[in-house]
Design a protein around this motif. Structure first.
Motif, mmCIF file in Angstrom:
data_model
loop_
_atom_site.group_PDB
_atom_site.id
_atom_site.type_symbol
_atom_site.label_atom_id
_atom_site.label_comp_id
_atom_site.label_asym_id
_atom_site.label_seq_id
_atom_site.Cartn_x
_atom_site.Cartn_y
_atom_site.Cartn_z
ATOM 1 N N ASP A 375 0.846 -1.015 -0.069
ATOM 2 C CA ASP A 375 0.112 0.133 -0.080
ATOM 3 C C ASP A 375 0.773 1.114 -0.123
ATOM 4 O OD1 ASP A 375 -1.932 1.970 0.295
ATOM 5 O OD2 ASP A 375 -2.774 1.072 2.029
ATOM 6 N N TYR A 376 1.542 1.523 -1.277
ATOM 7 C CA TYR A 376 2.524 2.596 -1.235
ATOM 8 C C TYR A 376 1.669 3.990 -1.120
ATOM 9 C CZ TYR A 376 5.807 -0.911 -2.703
ATOM 10 O OH TYR A 376 6.417 -2.109 -2.820
ATOM 11 N N GLU A 377 0.576 4.044 -1.292
ATOM 12 C CA GLU A 377 -0.172 5.241 -1.525
ATOM 13 C C GLU A 377 -0.393 5.765 0.026
ATOM 14 O OE1 GLU A 377 -0.873 7.679 -3.253
ATOM 15 O OE2 GLU A 377 -0.550 6.722 -5.232
ATOM 16 N N HIS A 378 -0.802 4.852 0.895
ATOM 17 C CA HIS A 378 -0.775 4.912 2.378
ATOM 18 C C HIS A 378 0.527 5.252 3.021
ATOM 19 C CE1 HIS A 378 -1.376 4.075 6.686
ATOM 20 N NE2 HIS A 378 -2.624 4.540 6.445
ATOM 21 N N ALA A 379 1.813 4.626 2.595
ATOM 22 C CA ALA A 379 2.979 4.904 3.099
ATOM 23 C C ALA A 379 3.370 6.119 2.574
ATOM 24 C CB ALA A 379 3.941 3.733 2.380
ATOM 25 N N VAL A 380 3.011 6.582 1.360
ATOM 26 C CA VAL A 380 3.447 8.153 1.189
ATOM 27 C C VAL A 380 2.825 9.319 1.881
ATOM 28 C CG1 VAL A 380 3.229 9.622 -0.620
ATOM 29 C CG2 VAL A 380 3.865 7.364 -1.481
ATOM 30 N N ALA A 381 1.578 8.897 2.212
ATOM 31 C CA ALA A 381 0.879 9.800 3.131
ATOM 32 C C ALA A 381 1.592 9.726 4.534
ATOM 33 C CB ALA A 381 -0.511 9.318 3.304
ATOM 34 N N THR A 382 1.637 8.726 4.991
ATOM 35 C CA THR A 382 2.521 8.400 6.405
ATOM 36 C C THR A 382 3.877 9.103 6.393
ATOM 37 O OG1 THR A 382 1.306 6.302 6.636
ATOM 38 C CG2 THR A 382 3.201 6.798 8.206
ATOM 39 N N TRP A 383 4.582 8.920 5.430
ATOM 40 C CA TRP A 383 6.094 9.549 5.475
ATOM 41 C C TRP A 383 5.947 10.941 5.345
ATOM 42 C CZ3 TRP A 383 9.461 6.488 7.219
ATOM 43 C CH2 TRP A 383 9.356 5.190 6.777
ATOM 44 N N ARG A 384 4.944 11.780 4.595
ATOM 45 C CA ARG A 384 4.863 13.061 4.452
ATOM 46 C C ARG A 384 4.515 13.510 5.962
ATOM 47 N NH1 ARG A 384 4.834 14.918 -0.868
ATOM 48 N NH2 ARG A 384 4.273 13.475 -2.239
ATOM 49 N N SER A 385 3.424 12.929 6.412
ATOM 50 C CA SER A 385 3.040 13.427 7.760
ATOM 51 C C SER A 385 4.197 13.397 8.832
ATOM 52 C CB SER A 385 1.843 12.390 8.398
ATOM 53 O OG SER A 385 1.539 12.493 9.780
ATOM 54 N N ILE A 386 5.085 12.348 8.813
ATOM 55 C CA ILE A 386 6.182 12.175 9.851
ATOM 56 C C ILE A 386 7.374 13.540 9.344
ATOM 57 C CG2 ILE A 386 8.386 11.066 10.232
ATOM 58 C CD1 ILE A 386 6.597 8.292 9.722
ATOM 59 N N LEU A 387 7.488 13.861 8.137
ATOM 60 C CA LEU A 387 8.296 15.063 7.972
ATOM 61 C C LEU A 387 7.572 16.284 8.335
ATOM 62 C CD1 LEU A 387 9.358 13.867 4.128
ATOM 63 C CD2 LEU A 387 10.772 14.204 6.046
ATOM 64 N N LEU A 388 6.336 16.440 8.170
ATOM 65 C CA LEU A 388 5.718 17.753 8.559
ATOM 66 C C LEU A 388 5.494 17.958 9.961
ATOM 67 C CD1 LEU A 388 2.699 17.804 5.749
ATOM 68 C CD2 LEU A 388 5.004 19.201 5.839
ATOM 69 N N ASN A 389 5.260 16.646 10.580
ATOM 70 C CA ASN A 389 5.285 16.787 12.206
ATOM 71 C C ASN A 389 6.171 16.210 13.116
ATOM 72 O OD1 ASN A 389 2.391 17.740 11.460
ATOM 73 N ND2 ASN A 389 1.713 15.619 11.025
ATOM 74 N N SER A 391 9.663 14.728 12.229
ATOM 75 C CA SER A 391 10.955 14.817 11.863
ATOM 76 C C SER A 391 11.213 15.641 10.547
ATOM 77 C CB SER A 391 11.555 13.242 11.820
ATOM 78 O OG SER A 391 11.559 12.837 13.152
ATOM 79 N N PRO A 392 11.208 16.720 10.586
ATOM 80 C CA PRO A 392 11.322 17.420 9.059
ATOM 81 C C PRO A 392 12.806 17.187 8.575
ATOM 82 C CG PRO A 392 11.356 18.801 10.893
ATOM 83 C CD PRO A 392 11.271 17.799 11.652
ATOM 84 N N ASP A 393 13.770 17.169 9.300
ATOM 85 C CA ASP A 393 15.164 17.042 8.675
ATOM 86 C C ASP A 393 15.573 15.624 8.642
ATOM 87 O OD1 ASP A 393 15.230 19.596 8.485
ATOM 88 O OD2 ASP A 393 15.985 19.898 10.438
ATOM 89 N N ASP A 394 14.657 14.586 8.740
ATOM 90 C CA ASP A 394 15.220 13.088 8.739
ATOM 91 C C ASP A 394 15.486 12.568 7.369
ATOM 92 O OD1 ASP A 394 15.449 10.463 9.337
ATOM 93 O OD2 ASP A 394 14.087 10.349 11.218
#
Length: 491
Positions: A375-389, A391-394
């Motif tokens: 489920d790569y679409e759900h994975a993309v949404a999860t990674w974007r959420s992590i970057l925004l909220n 770990s923005p510099d991870d």
């Protein structure tokens, strides 16, 4: 019946016998002369002759003459002339002798040139074979600048052709440097073969005679366990080697006492924990994933006072379950991580660094679980959420986001993220350069030229660094990890 008389001659009998006439009538018997053969000369086995008293006229000795006669020695001090008699015991005088020094340990077998193999540069891209104009030739400087190939050559040169006699400590440090540098430049098979020259690192040969401690550095012993297993072609040998090191560490823990025991205790406990993790890694490398999973689970059960370490191990087990394809078990381990986070939240503030760190790890595991399920679409949404909220510099999060974008068909966004990572990362990982090379394979027919340009850019960036705008700085700087291999760029 009468017996015929055969002694008479001319009796008319038909049988004749030859007879000898012995006559001593005209001969005078010779008297045997006494001779003395070699066995008669001073025969030690012959009985001593008994002296016969000689008849002499009785005489009277005066007092002065009697005193002048020497007294014969007593049997205890007499020296017999019989060579078969036991020698007189001699009493040795005590001497103050200092104890002999222990024999010097011979380590010359580690310095033979036949122990080392020639390392070829054909597996290194041409851009990484270029070194700065006037590099420092000292070994610490080569290691600091990341010239691991040259450091490996420098170490073997010191071992084989050193102008001065090396101490055991210097020999072991150079050997460790050689093996570690070969591992860093992707020459692990050669390092495994060269490590076999050490033999059994648990042998009494490497034990100090006085203290009983091993003279090999701990780092060299740990590295040699894995390399010797690879060199011998027996991966399970590494597992046994780590258990032998753990037994040695426990023995050192039991023997600690006195001043400084607390620091030494913490050191050996940390080494025991490290060995436990290395055993799990060795089982995964075999690969025996199920055994590695059970081993890591046993380490989790043994932790009672460190929740952060327990959370890390739970994440490892979850990722191992993902690799095995056991998504249900991975989901359960992520749930246990959730439970551990909730328990920690009950006793700590909601926005504490510890809770935030555990929350980030949980979100990362959830994103990896979505990728494993496809489920790569759900994975993309999860990674974007992590970057925004969170770990923005991870770098790791952004890299995984780029991979998910590639699987969803957004090639341009993937390229943008990976190129940004290349300029923002001081030392680009081989995984990043490999994925960029994959993008070139998918986007152009001249992929080899693009990958050579990529290798040149990475080499210059490592030597000089990047400025705030992502451009390579001018001049030469102290780079890191200069040597890379062709596989990092899919060449």
């Amino acid at each position: 019946m009468d017996t015929p008389d055969l002694t008479r001659r001319g009796s008319g009998s038909t049988s004749k016998r030859h007879s000898r006439n012995i006559s001593y009538g005209n001969r005078t018997p010779l008297t045997r002369q006494t001779t003395k053969g070699p066995l008669d000369v001073d025969d030690p086995l012959a009985p001593a002759p008994t002296p016969q008293p000689q008849p002499s006229a009785p005489s009277t000795l005066s007092t002065a003459e009697a005193a002048s006669i020497p007294i014969p020695p007593t049997p205890s001090t007499a020296i017999t002339s019989n060579p078969l008699s036991p020698p007189t015991p001699l009493v040795a005088r005590p001497r103050n002798r200092s104890p002999l020094p222990p024999p010097k340990r011979d380590l010359s077998f580690l310095l033979h040139q036949s122990n080392f193999y020639r390392v070829s540069q054909t597996d290194i891209p041409p851009a990484f074979r270029v070194t700065p104009a006037a590099p420092d030739t000292s070994l610490p400087a080569l290691l600091r600048q990341g010239h691991y190939y040259r450091a490996a050559l420098f170490a073997v040169g010191e071992l084989v052709a050193s102008s001065t006699e090396l101490t055991p400590k210097e020999i072991f440090e150079l050997l460790y440097t050689r093996l570690a540098c070969l591992t860093l430049i992707n020459q692990t098979p050669l390092a495994g073969k060269e490590s076999l020259a050490l033999g059994d690192t648990h042998s009494p040969f490497y034990l100090d005679e006085e203290s009983g401690e091993c003279i090999l550095p701990w780092e060299l012993r740990v590295l040699a366990v894995r390399l010797q297993a690879l060199g011998a072609g027996d991966p399970r040998r590494g597992v046994q080697g780590y258990y032998d090191l753990a037994a040695y560490a426990r023995g050192r823990l039991k023997s600690l006492s006195g001043d400084g025991a607390d620091d030494a205790t913490r050191l050996w406990k940390a080494r025991l924990k490290d060995l436990g993790i290395r055993v799990g890694n060795a089982l995964v490398e075999i690969p025996d994933l199920e055994a590695g999973r059970r081993h890591f689970e046993s380490l989790i059960d043994a932790i009672v006072d460190d929740e952060d370490e327990k959370t890390i191990l739970q994440g490892w087990v979850a990722m191992l379950c993902l690799r095995m394809g056991d998504l249900a078990s991975a989901r359960s381990w992520i749930g246990e991580d959730d439970q551990a986070t909730n328990l920690a939240s009950a006793t700590e503030p909601t926005q504490s660094p510890r809770n935030q760190k555990n929350k980030n790890k949980k979100n990362v595991l959830k994103a990896l679980l979505s990728m494993a399920e496809g489920d790569y679409e759900h994975a993309v949404a999860t990674w974007r959420s992590i970057l925004l909220n969170d770990s923005p510099d991870d770098i790791l999060v952004r890299h995984n986001l780029a991979v998910c974008l590639l699987y969803t068909g957004r090639l341009s966004e993937t390229t943008t993220h990976l190129r940004t990572l290349l300029t923002q990362t001081p030392t680009p990982s081989p995984t990043l350069t490999f994925n960029l090379a994959t993008i070139h394979d998918l986007s152009t027919d001249r992929s080899r030229d693009r990958k050579m340009e990529l290798a040149e850019k990475v080499a210059q960036g490592l030597r000089r660094g990047y400025d705030d705008a992502g451009r390579i700085r001018e001049g030469e700087g102290e780079g890191q990890r200069m040597e890379r291999v062709n596989a990092d760029f899919k060449l």
